[in-house]
Design an enzyme around this catalytic site. Sequence first.
Site, PDB file in Angstrom:
ATOM      1  N   HIS A  60       0.861  -1.384   0.176  1.00 49.51           N
ATOM      2  CA  HIS A  60       0.029   0.053  -0.067  1.00 49.51           C
ATOM      3  C   HIS A  60       0.834   1.184   0.077  1.00 49.51           C
ATOM      4  O   HIS A  60       2.298   1.113  -0.026  1.00 49.51           O
ATOM      5  CB  HIS A  60      -1.089   0.167   1.173  1.00 49.51           C
ATOM      6  CG  HIS A  60      -0.258   0.336   2.394  1.00 49.51           C
ATOM      7  ND1 HIS A  60       0.685  -0.858   2.993  1.00 49.51           N
ATOM      8  CD2 HIS A  60      -0.487   1.188   3.624  1.00 49.51           C
ATOM      9  CE1 HIS A  60       0.718  -0.480   3.940  1.00 49.51           C
ATOM     10  NE2 HIS A  60       0.278   0.504   4.735  1.00 49.51           N
ATOM     11  N   ASP A  64       6.127   4.339   5.114  1.00 46.19           N
ATOM     12  CA  ASP A  64       6.780   3.430   5.456  1.00 46.19           C
ATOM     13  C   ASP A  64       6.613   2.018   4.707  1.00 46.19           C
ATOM     14  O   ASP A  64       7.544   1.056   5.066  1.00 46.19           O
ATOM     15  CB  ASP A  64       6.514   3.206   7.163  1.00 46.19           C
ATOM     16  CG  ASP A  64       4.946   2.711   7.246  1.00 46.19           C
ATOM     17  OD1 ASP A  64       4.163   3.046   6.360  1.00 46.19           O
ATOM     18  OD2 ASP A  64       4.855   2.217   8.339  1.00 46.19           O
TER      19      ASP A  64
HETATM   20 ZN   LIG Z   1      -0.259   1.425   6.775  1.00 49.25          ZN
END
Ligand SMILES: [Zn+2]
Length: 301
Positions: A60, A64
């Site tokens: 996604h 991070d």
């Molecule tokens: Zn996330």
Amino acid sequence: MKLTILGCHSATPRINTNPTSQVLEIKNHIFLIDCGEGTQVELRRNKVKFNRIKHIFISHLHGDHYFGLIGLISTFRLLTRETELHIYAPKGLKELVTLQMKLANSWTNYQLIFHELTSHEPELIFEDEKVAVYTIPLDHRIYTNGFLFKEKPGLRKLDMNAAIEADIDMAYFNKLKQGFDVENNKGKLVKNETVTKDPPEPRSYAFCSDTAYNEKLVNSILGVTALYHESTFLEKHEKLTIPTKHSTAKQAASIAKQANVGTLILGHFSTRYDNLDLFKEEAQTVFKHVELAKDGKVFSF
Ligand SMILES: [Zn+2]
């Protein structure tokens, strides 16, 4: 199958911990899964050959999980890469990457192929004769997929002595490995299972980060050899899992138990915790076979 953890913490990179990234070696492939900031350095530290990475899977578009990607794409260009690179990621990543390259007027000299994902149902996204990769739709704040990596069943193992004993011509050995019954030199039918053995059980790996507790994913990961499931929080901070759509160690263990997986690997730890052993202890109250991810740690299964 060999899994190398390059990073397994949430949010920001720190001196001793990296955001999410891992390398899965399966059959002849080196798959990169997520590409948080610092991935290039960790690839070098773990001696992964850059030019063997041909497929990158991005779960996604939270930073991070992919902020290391544009740097890696750029480094591949500087290393005069010619091999094509496939990126499987939510729709939007192509626009994002090409905008950065356009503004820098720096195009790749290798083919960059985006496979943009939009489906909310599991789908087959990569396949060859030995391996298949499926998405695992997850429940997170933005569109997110986990990935299921499955070996295909191998050829049957020929029992050479039994085959010679049964008077089978060598020309039929490949047929035997493929599971067929064959005729011997005297024209008599030989049952396949009398001269071959079962191939090793195919192994599988499921990567599930980031996600809220989601029983719907159990069906997609039934019986996998190893499951990486995020456990951002401990149970004492369970309240935080609701707005953030993350999971606790106990919830991850409950998914592992329901799916009857071989080993549960916990990761995506919030940087608020110093003692990660607490994650293992908490998960083991529900499911026994628990391991903690750690940057640089290698799992073989
Ligand atoms: Zn996330």
